[in-house]
Motif scaffolding. Structure first.
Motif, PDB file in Angstrom:
ATOM      1  N   VAL C 345       1.112  -1.033   0.243  1.00  0.00           N
ATOM      2  CA  VAL C 345      -0.364   0.107   0.361  1.00  0.00           C
ATOM      3  C   VAL C 345       1.213   1.299   0.224  1.00  0.00           C
ATOM      4  O   VAL C 345       1.066   1.655   0.852  1.00  0.00           O
ATOM      5  CB  VAL C 345      -1.261  -0.234   0.742  1.00  0.00           C
ATOM      6  N   TYR C 346       1.432   1.198  -1.348  1.00  0.00           N
ATOM      7  CA  TYR C 346       2.917   2.525  -1.759  1.00  0.00           C
ATOM      8  C   TYR C 346       2.589   4.009  -0.515  1.00  0.00           C
ATOM      9  O   TYR C 346       3.013   4.441  -0.086  1.00  0.00           O
ATOM     10  CB  TYR C 346       3.141   2.514  -2.651  1.00  0.00           C
ATOM     11  N   GLU C 347       0.766   4.479  -0.979  1.00  0.00           N
ATOM     12  CA  GLU C 347       0.974   5.583  -0.932  1.00  0.00           C
ATOM     13  C   GLU C 347       0.791   6.288   0.974  1.00  0.00           C
ATOM     14  O   GLU C 347       0.949   7.079   1.010  1.00  0.00           O
ATOM     15  CB  GLU C 347      -0.416   5.899  -1.351  1.00  0.00           C
ATOM     16  N   TYR C 348       1.039   4.656   1.832  1.00  0.00           N
ATOM     17  CA  TYR C 348       1.150   5.441   3.067  1.00  0.00           C
ATOM     18  C   TYR C 348       2.793   5.168   3.595  1.00  0.00           C
ATOM     19  O   TYR C 348       2.199   5.262   4.837  1.00  0.00           O
ATOM     20  CB  TYR C 348       0.418   3.862   3.700  1.00  0.00           C
ATOM     21  N   GLU C 465      -3.131   9.556   1.536  1.00  0.00           N
ATOM     22  CA  GLU C 465      -1.875   8.944   1.363  1.00  0.00           C
ATOM     23  C   GLU C 465      -0.593   9.927   2.655  1.00  0.00           C
ATOM     24  O   GLU C 465      -1.358  10.442   3.549  1.00  0.00           O
ATOM     25  CB  GLU C 465      -0.626   9.649   0.311  1.00  0.00           C
TER      26      GLU C 465
END
Lengths: 175, 292, 652
Positions: C345-348, C465
């Protein structure tokens, strides 16, 4: 037996909701029902801070069937199509595509289209592109047009009447 | 190995954003890419999606059918066009009824969409097809540690489920190309922010605010320049930089170039041929500073 | 001369409404071989059972046909009733005139006609049924428990206290599992180690438990009551009989503090010679053979420092992997779960900033035996954070990641909010971004209320994000309760990650022929009525390997699985269902096709006799070999081709 929205004193427009959800399915998009209002879309919406667009609220109103309110609003025209809502939604709902559907519905119902869309549409109809060759100014204030830069001629529809015939049919149709 | 593509110019690049087209036509043939000019293309339809998505599908499908007629894959420099065409392919492939419907409309022009051909953008063309090694071979005047940031824009990154030229959350292809040019690519927290262009149609002030805010953030981080890969993004960051600055009440002074212009400079091509005079942002800061 | 009795059930109105049961009974009484036909409202009831038993005795029946609901409902019951009445239980034939007749048709006349020929064919089958006897198999009164977390520990103790010998296999050097990594447990805030370690000690000291730590199951063969298990014991390179757990080797190790510690979730370091955690059971050191210089490069300076330091001479680099064999009657799988890596969940920002951590990593920071000795410090600069923000449901309830709810996320976050507030006082700002707050268990809601009362900033919504800025992290979150967008500048972000099946769950399930459910966890036989059974007789599951749950549900399932296993182990012998395949030795040519086809490995080729043989304990009667046999030598007892074809003839 009945559900009434006390702010508008209207009942949900379930036939319009079905029309919208059918259209989303046709275009391979998820229907609105699965949204659980996490508001991740609105938290990251590029148009929210400036124009107060709340994609999760649009989806919630669609779920409730309150389409007329949405179609008649101005806020649906504020979407920046950045697609972050579609990309990050954990339930695969695409508020951006729902907004396109609502905008299409507004146009089809005869509402006035805001901004420059009409102009672009007319340009497409007459020459196939949203605008004709523009003059540009360089950093040193020289004025230049395409031909002067040695670029080949513009690519546009060769048989304009056939092209227009094709498009005219679509103006009357819905997805 | 020569790669051959039909050049799909769209609307904005050929009528206004000439620098992109000039720099593409100068650099790509040297990297082994042959571009074919095809008659008869029209707008991809993406700006019309808000009016009638069926029109958008039709316009995209007709352009795809024209390329198919010439047995050519499409090179699409504009990110919005790339999304429109890719999405059209996705919908027609997944929904046979829609494909039939569109094809029945295309008969008016004697066209037919039969199969999915490759639709490629400058980012994946340079990174995946030409390749970093080949680009390095052609770099004659590398930049030395110039701090440049990449603006990918929105439409070549999302929605990832239909396949896009680069990763939606951590795209790195432009940074890798920049490294091959001797540039020090700069990461910045606002990297995935939108340029604002889609709002030009009906909320131009908000569009310019978005542009101004991003440029301001970039400027505050000591970044020496910005590269973009879409004529709409470039129109905002470069052509409208002054106006954007006025909208957010800031003095903006960021050199903004098309990736292909920076590429061309590194390949030793003269700046006039890359349309550098057409950039309205202060690109001379880069030319004078680091280019030999 | 055979004597068949036909019993027609009304099933209330389920059958009687659409089938003329009186006419059907009258018809049946005149069929060839039938000496009596009776009808009753509810044949499966006590009264019905008595009717059947009495009729058997009165008319001296030797076979029974029940015209009723589907055999899936009551075949088992009717076999028992017939047996009680004196008829061989396998001479009972059920004719389904409910699901396949009354419920499927609306025209009573036609349905009755159909019921007549259904019963007619059932009678002809009953006439040919053999009086089968189940075979028996001796049960080995020992159990295998795979996985030494709290579930495996509880199951082992229950079975051991029942008097059965238990072999507990754990692949880490110590038992304890994830529970050992926790500081406190919700909602009581019991110290996790304090409640866990006594049980771990009990396991270590129990006469009936053989603890095989740092070991893995290599293969399992056999059937319920009689499994042969091969266990691979990995070498510790430390002689456990000599090791006193003093720690001199670890202090001396050349790689001390240079290897990422798994127990501390990467927040701390260890050496190549290490003890997983201070309360480990067994309290013996182990040398990491993937990192140890001597084991990987053949050389550790002039000489391995651990060997030099060990006063007991316990370091032994010559140790090798050993395979040991054990025989058991039942197996319980308690292999636990893995935590999702939030990088997906790259955006975190998990990959982009050291200050973005998971709840398990935060748990290690909170723990007084953790890498910071219980001090809450920002990983980026080792300073106390002034603001901590929790984001729930990271990767959970997500159609693009893990679709299920992790069940423990909300309570874990609330627990950590409470503990942080305790450790950092009023100065720190604590924010919680949640979707739905699930505090469903006993005492959970009270705990939630308590945490709400601690000036916790609750934001209902998901951020899009987490942006890594120069000195802190920036989060925009739309709070649906106030319909406002908030910008949070925070020092640390704690992500509550999804709970996933073990990464090797698929491979492992193949070892035991276990089924996985759609989400990748091990599948239970029935979600409501058989939550710890599997579809393989004799193998049970408990704890998070079956699905996400908290410690109390895990312990409940562990005891349940122990009880289920004990049902088998407490019997000397088990009966094997005789409705399985057999080989006609006169016809069988020994071609071996049935051996290849059998999915349960129940067929073997007898080399001496050159014919196929069936292992009754493994055969499930699936019918694969019967279809595959080219010589018709493979026969399904009481479902032979002749018997079935006769039924068809009767209907036609």
């Amino acid at each position: 037996m009945s559900i009434i929205d006390l702010t508008s004193m209207g009942e949900p427009q379930s036939d319009l909701k079905k029309e919208l959800n059918d259209r989303l399915t046709k275009l391979q998009d998820e229907i609105s029902e699965y949204c659980f209002q996490c508001a991740k879309c609105t938290s990251g919406c590029e148009a929210h801070k400036l124009l107060e667009l709340e994609p999760h609220k649009i989806v919630a109103l669609l779920k409730r069937g309150l389409i007329n309110e949405l179609v008649n609003s101005d806020v649906i025209w504020t979407c920046m199509t950045c697609l972050k809502c579609r990309e990050r939604c954990p339930q695969r709902v695409a508020p951006v595509e729902i907004l396109f559907a609502l905008k299409n519905m507004a146009v089809a119902s005869g509402k006035q289209i805001p901004g420059k869309y009409t102009g672009m549409l007319q340009s497409i109809l007459s020459m196939g592109l949203i605008q004709d060759i523009q003059q540009t100014t360089t950093r040193t204030n020289k004025i230049l047009k395409r031909e002067e830069l040695g670029l080949p001629p513009l690519s546009k529809p060769t048989d304009v009447s056939k092209f227009q015939a094709g498009i005219m049919k679509i103006a009357m149709e819905k997805v | 190995m020569k790669k051959k593509f039909a050049l799909f110019p769209g609307c904005l690049m050929p009528t206004e954003q000439y620098a992109y087209e000039l720099s593409i036509r100068e650099t790509l043939p040297l990297l082994g890419v042959e571009l074919v000019d095809v008659e008869g293309f029209s707008c991809c339809g993406e700006p019309m999606k808000s009016v009638n998505q069926l029109l958008t599908l039709y316009l995209s499908a007709r352009n795809l059918a024209i390329a198919e007629k010439h047995h050519l894959d499409l090179f699409v420099p504009c990110a919005m066009c790339h999304l429109a065409l890719t999405e059209c392919q996705h919908i027609l492939e997944e929904n046979p009824a829609m494909k039939e419907r569109i094809n029945s409309m295309l008969t008016a022009e004697g066209l037919k969409y039969i199969e999915r051909r490759q639709v490629i953008h400058i980012v994946d063309l340079l990174h995946d097809q030409v390749g970093i090694e080949k680009i390095k071979e052609h770099v004659k005047k590398p930049f030395t540690g110039l701090k440049i940031a990449a603006h990918y824009g929105c439409h070549i990154l999302r929605p990832s489920e239909i396949g896009r030229p680069d990763d939606s959350e951590n795209p790195q292809k432009i940074e890798e190309i920049l490294k091959a040019l001797g540039v020090e690519p700069m990461s910045y927290p606002q990297k995935l922010d939108c340029c604002g262009a889609p709002l030009l149609a009906n909320k131009p002030e908000s569009a310019l605010t978005k542009t101004g805010q991003k440029l301001q953030a970039i400027q505050e981080q000591g970044i020496q320049g910005l590269v973009d890969v879409c004529p709409w993004c470039h129109k905002m960051f470069d052509s409208r930089q002054t106006k954007a600055g006025e909208t957010v009440a800031a003095k903006l002074d960021v050199p903004v170039l098309y990736l292909t212009q920076l590429l061309g400079l590194a390949m030793g091509i003269r700046s006039e041929k890359l349309g550098l005079e057409l950039n309205l942002s202060p690109v001379e800061k880069i030319q004078l500073g680091d280019v030999k | 001369m055979r004597r068949i009795g036909v019993f027609v059930c009304h099933c209330g109105i389920n059958i009687a409404q659409n089938v003329d049961v009186k006419a059907l009974t009258e018809y049946a009484s005149h069929l060839n071989g039938v000496v009596v036909a009776k009808e009753y409202k509810y044949m499966c009831s006590d009264v019905g059972a008595s009717l059947i038993k009495n009729t058997i005795k009165e008319f001296k029946l030797d076979g029974v046909v029940i015209a009723s609901c589907s055999p899936r409902m009551h075949e088992h019951t009717f076999r028992r009733v017939a047996n009680d009445g004196g008829v061989n239980p396998y001479r009972v034939e059920i004719s389904n005139i409910r699901e396949q007749c009354s419920w499927a048709h609306s025209n009573k006349e036609q349905a009755t006609e159909k019921a007549k020929y259904l019963v007619r064919s059932a009678v002809s089958k009953a006439l040919s049924l053999e009086p089968l006897r189940p075979s028996t198999l001796k049960v080995i009164p020992e159990a295998l428990v795979i996985g030494g977390g709290i579930a495996g520990i509880q199951t082992s103790l229950d079975l051991a206290n029942d008097g059965f010998k238990v072999h507990l296999v754990e692949r880490d050097p110590s038992i304890g599992g994830h529970m050992a990594q926790l500081d406190k447990t919700f909602p009581t805030l019991d110290c996790s180690s304090c409640i866990l370690t006594p049980k771990m000690m009990e396991v270590a000291n129990h006469d009936n438990i053989e603890l095989l730590s740092y070991s893995e199951v290599a293969s399992i063969e056999g059937s319920i009551g009689n499994y042969t298990v091969k266990i691979r014991q990995k070498p510790r390179y430390v002689d456990v009989d000599k090791c006193t757990g003093c720690g001199d080797c670890a202090s001396a190790c050349r790689l001390k503090e240079r290897i990422v510690s798994e127990f501390n979730q990467g927040m701390g370091k260890r050496g190549a010679a290490y003890m997983p955690f201070p309360q480990a059971v067994p309290l013996k050191y182990v040398i990491d053979d993937k990192k140890c210089l001597f084991l990987t490069k053949g050389k550790c300076g002039d000489e391995p420092l651990c060997k030099k330091a060990c006063a007991q001479g316990a370091i032994n680099f010559d140790q090798k992997e050993k395979i040991v064999e054990r025989k058991v009657g039942a197996i319980v799988v308690t292999t636990g779960y893995d935590v999702m890596d939030p990088t997906s969940v790259y955006e975190y920002g998990y990959d982009q900033s050291p200050d973005v951590i998971t709840t398990l990593e935060m748990e290690r920071l909170i723990s007084s035996s953790g890498p910071t000795k219980g001090e809450i410090l920002r990983p980026s600069n080792q300073q106390k954070p002034k603001s901590v923000t929790f984001i729930l449901c990271v990767g959970s309830r997500d159609e693009t990641q893990c679709t299920w709810c992790c069940r423990i996320g909300c309570m874990t976050a609330l627990k950590q909010v409470y503990l942080l507030r305790e450790k950092l006082g009023e100065d720190v700002e604590i924010n919680v971004c949640y979707n739905d707050l699930r505090s469903f268990g006993k005492g959970y809601e009270e705990f939630y209320r308590k945490v709400r009362g601690l000036h916790t900033n609750m934001f209902r919504g998901h951020p899009s994000e987490v942006r890594t800025m120069k000195d802190n992290l920036k989060i925009d979150i739309f709070d649906t309760t106030t319909s406002k967008l908030f910008e949070i500048k925070t020092d640390m972000v704690v992500l509550v990650p999804a709970m996933m099946p073990r990464t090797d769950a698929t491979e492992f399930s193949r070892l035991l022929h276990l089924t996985l459910s759609g989400d990748g966890f091990l599948l239970e036989a029935h979600p409501k009525l058989r939550p710890v059974d599997t579809f393989v007789n004799g193998i049970f599951i408990a704890g998070c390997c079956q699905g996400p749950k908290d410690i109390q549900d895990t312990v409940a399932q562990a005891s349940a699985a122990a009880s289920r296993a004990a049902t088998i182990l407490s019997q000397d012998e088990l009966e094997i269902d005789p409705l399985i395949a057999m080989v006609d030795e006169d016809i069988c040519t020994g071609c071996g096709i049935c051996v290849e086809v059998c999915p349960y490995e129940a067929r073997t080729l007898n080399e001496r006799k050159r014919i196929a043989e069936v292992n009754d304990a493994l055969c499930t009667g699936c019918g694969g070999c019967i279809a595959a046999c080219p010589s018709n030598a493979s026969i399904h007892k009481n479902f032979t081709k002749k018997q079935l074809l006769n039924m068809v003839d009767d209907i036609m």
